[in-house]
Write a protein that holds these residues in place. Structure first.
Motif, PDB file in Angstrom:
ATOM      1  N   HIS A  69       0.838  -1.200   0.000  1.00  0.00           N
ATOM      2  CA  HIS A  69       0.000   0.000   0.000  1.00  0.00           C
ATOM      3  C   HIS A  69       0.873   1.249   0.000  1.00  0.00           C
ATOM      4  CE1 HIS A  69       1.079  -0.690   4.210  1.00  0.00           C
ATOM      5  NE2 HIS A  69       1.060   0.633   4.305  1.00  0.00           N
ATOM      6  N   PHE A 104      -6.206   2.783   8.086  1.00  0.00           N
ATOM      7  CA  PHE A 104      -6.179   2.125   6.788  1.00  0.00           C
ATOM      8  C   PHE A 104      -7.582   2.169   6.195  1.00  0.00           C
ATOM      9  CE2 PHE A 104      -2.543   0.328   8.941  1.00  0.00           C
ATOM     10  CZ  PHE A 104      -1.585   0.295   7.943  1.00  0.00           C
ATOM     11  N   HIS A 106      -9.671   1.249   2.044  1.00  0.00           N
ATOM     12  CA  HIS A 106      -9.528   0.627   0.725  1.00  0.00           C
ATOM     13  C   HIS A 106     -10.254   1.465  -0.310  1.00  0.00           C
ATOM     14  CE1 HIS A 106      -8.684  -2.798   3.364  1.00  0.00           C
ATOM     15  NE2 HIS A 106      -7.935  -3.229   2.370  1.00  0.00           N
ATOM     16  N   ARG A 112      -5.410  -1.281  -0.820  1.00  0.00           N
ATOM     17  CA  ARG A 112      -5.229  -0.842   0.560  1.00  0.00           C
ATOM     18  C   ARG A 112      -4.486   0.487   0.563  1.00  0.00           C
ATOM     19  NH1 ARG A 112      -1.192  -3.276   4.938  1.00  0.00           N
ATOM     20  NH2 ARG A 112      -2.373  -2.860   6.822  1.00  0.00           N
TER      21      ARG A 112
END
Length: 120
Positions: A69, A104, A106, A112
């Motif tokens: 990510h 975090f 998405h 991610r």
């Protein structure tokens, strides 16, 4: 000698450009930047916020990475997390990085993303 990071490339499935535009421009507040014509023919889209550039490229048999990510530094992380949640994005806070607040999330195709701000 490496002087700077130019961009981060993320993958996306074919035909996801409208979803990506809605998320990266609408939700994250980035600006779409034009791709050179020879690359635009391949699909995908590019975005920028200040010096940060993300390229979303079409990948056959796309599967989002589970661990990889980009880490995006933000200001006023609480307000930024609220912005994402208000637009339907899941926000998962994490306390595993000393000296930072981070969460975090998405994108709509499963990539991610980490958002972080110095705690001091």
């Amino acid at each position: 000698m490496i002087a700077a990071l130019d961009h981060v490339q993320l993958a996306a499935p074919e035909g996801a450009e409208d979803l990506l535009r809605a998320y990266y421009a609408g939700t994250l507040g980035m600006t779409e930047i034009p791709k050179p014509p020879v690359l635009a023919a391949r699909g995908g889209c590019w975005f920028q916020a200040g010096p940060v550039r993300l390229h979303l490229g079409v990948e056959k048999d796309f599967r989002p990475a589970r661990k990889a990510h980009p880490g995006l530094r933000v200001t006023d992380i609480e307000a930024y997390a609220s912005r994402l949640e208000a637009r339907g994005a899941e926000v998962r806070w994490d306390t595993g990085l000393p000296g930072h607040r981070r969460f975090f999330s998405h994108d709509p195709v499963g990539n991610r993303l980490e958002f972080l701000e110095s705690a001091g």
